[in-house]
Design an enzyme around this catalytic site. Structure first.
Site, mmCIF file in Angstrom:
data_model
loop_
_atom_site.group_PDB
_atom_site.id
_atom_site.type_symbol
_atom_site.label_atom_id
_atom_site.label_comp_id
_atom_site.label_asym_id
_atom_site.label_seq_id
_atom_site.Cartn_x
_atom_site.Cartn_y
_atom_site.Cartn_z
ATOM 1 C CE LYS A 86 38.919 51.113 29.008
ATOM 2 N NZ LYS A 86 40.374 51.024 28.821
ATOM 3 N NE ARG A 138 40.937 45.532 33.674
ATOM 4 C CZ ARG A 138 40.242 46.625 33.990
ATOM 5 N NH1 ARG A 138 39.627 47.322 33.032
ATOM 6 N NH2 ARG A 138 40.152 47.031 35.240
#
Length: 265
Positions: free
Chosen positions: A211, A244
């Site tokens: 991210k 994840r």
């Protein structure tokens, strides 16, 4: 100590921020699943709509077209690995559950009560994520008076709603929503204090992989691997039950190291 689980991200999309690709056809996606299975994935997380900032929404029928053949093929080839379906839409969730998905990963932040009931009826599991707005607006909605407490109160309310709809806490998973209506500094605060959410009494998923808040000097996603692996270790140390990830094989090494470290006297 219960072993944390590794969830591998499978984006059946042309526009996801890291591995979206117009060439994401079924053979290519199954090849990625094979790689993840060999690398030690415990769960496949399949998604047909990007949730990156400013992503355009996808009609339900197109999302179903992208994910359904993949879910069916994965369930046939790897029946031992549960499938999580990353969707916010009831029609997509319904078709996915009928095809064998065991988890619905709803990142909307405000699951429709019908989603709770649908997951309950299929005896599946539900990931509830803290978020605000939509991919088009969420980065404008980052003001919090008390970030940790507001995120916790939000998730506690959603857990209560889910339980009132008949879901058990054992079938609920929470995600604090890294990158969803959060600044870089707020994401760091959540990561440092992830243990603050453990007393909600449900499993905790951390979705950190590649991210933008992990980027150093404006690095693009392919250059964020080292920070991602470091963030995964911090998440494990602070109580994450599920990671994840995009980098399954390398994250498995981090998880195995963490398990050995915790077991050492």
């Amino acid at each position: 100590m219960k072993k944390p689980l590794l969830m591998g991200i499978i984006n059946a999309t042309p526009d996801s921020f890291y591995d979206g690709n117009p060439q994401n056809n079924l053979p290519a996606l199954l090849s990625k699943c094979q790689e993840y299975a060999a690398g030690g994935a415990d769960i496949f997380d399949i998604g047909g709509e990007s949730t990156r900032p400013n992503a355009e929404p996808v009609p339900a029928d197109e999302e179903i077209r992208r994910v359904l053949p993949l879910i069916q093929a994965v369930r046939a080839k790897w029946p031992q690995i549960p499938v999580s379906l990353d969707t916010v839409k009831i029609p997509v969730a319904l078709e996915g559950l009928k095809a064998g998905a065991a988890i619905i990963n709803d990142v909307s932040g405000t699951p429709d009560p019908e989603m709770f009931s649908l997951v309950r009826d299929f005896k599946a599991q539900l990931v509830i994520t803290h978020s605000r707005g939509t991919p088009q607006t969420m980065q404008e909605l980052t003001h919090y008076d008390n970030l940790l407490q507001e995120v916790k109160d939000f998730l506690a309310q959603k857990i209560e709603q889910a339980v009132s709809c008949g879901l058990s806490k054992e079938n609920l998973i929470i995600d604090v929503g890294f990158g969803f209506a959060k600044t870089r500094e707020q994401n760091y605060e959540l990561l440092k204090h992830l243990a603050f959410f453990k007393d909600l009494g449900v499993r905790l998923l951390a979705g950190l992989s590649r991210k933008s808040f992990l980027a150093q000097k404006r690095e693009l996603p392919p250059k964020r691997k080292a920070q991602t692996l470091a963030a995964h270790l911090v998440a494990l140390q602070n109580g994450a039950d599920i990671l994840r990830v995009h980098d399954v094989k390398d994250t498995r090494k981090v998880m195995d190291f963490y398990q050995e470290l915790e077991a050492a006297k």
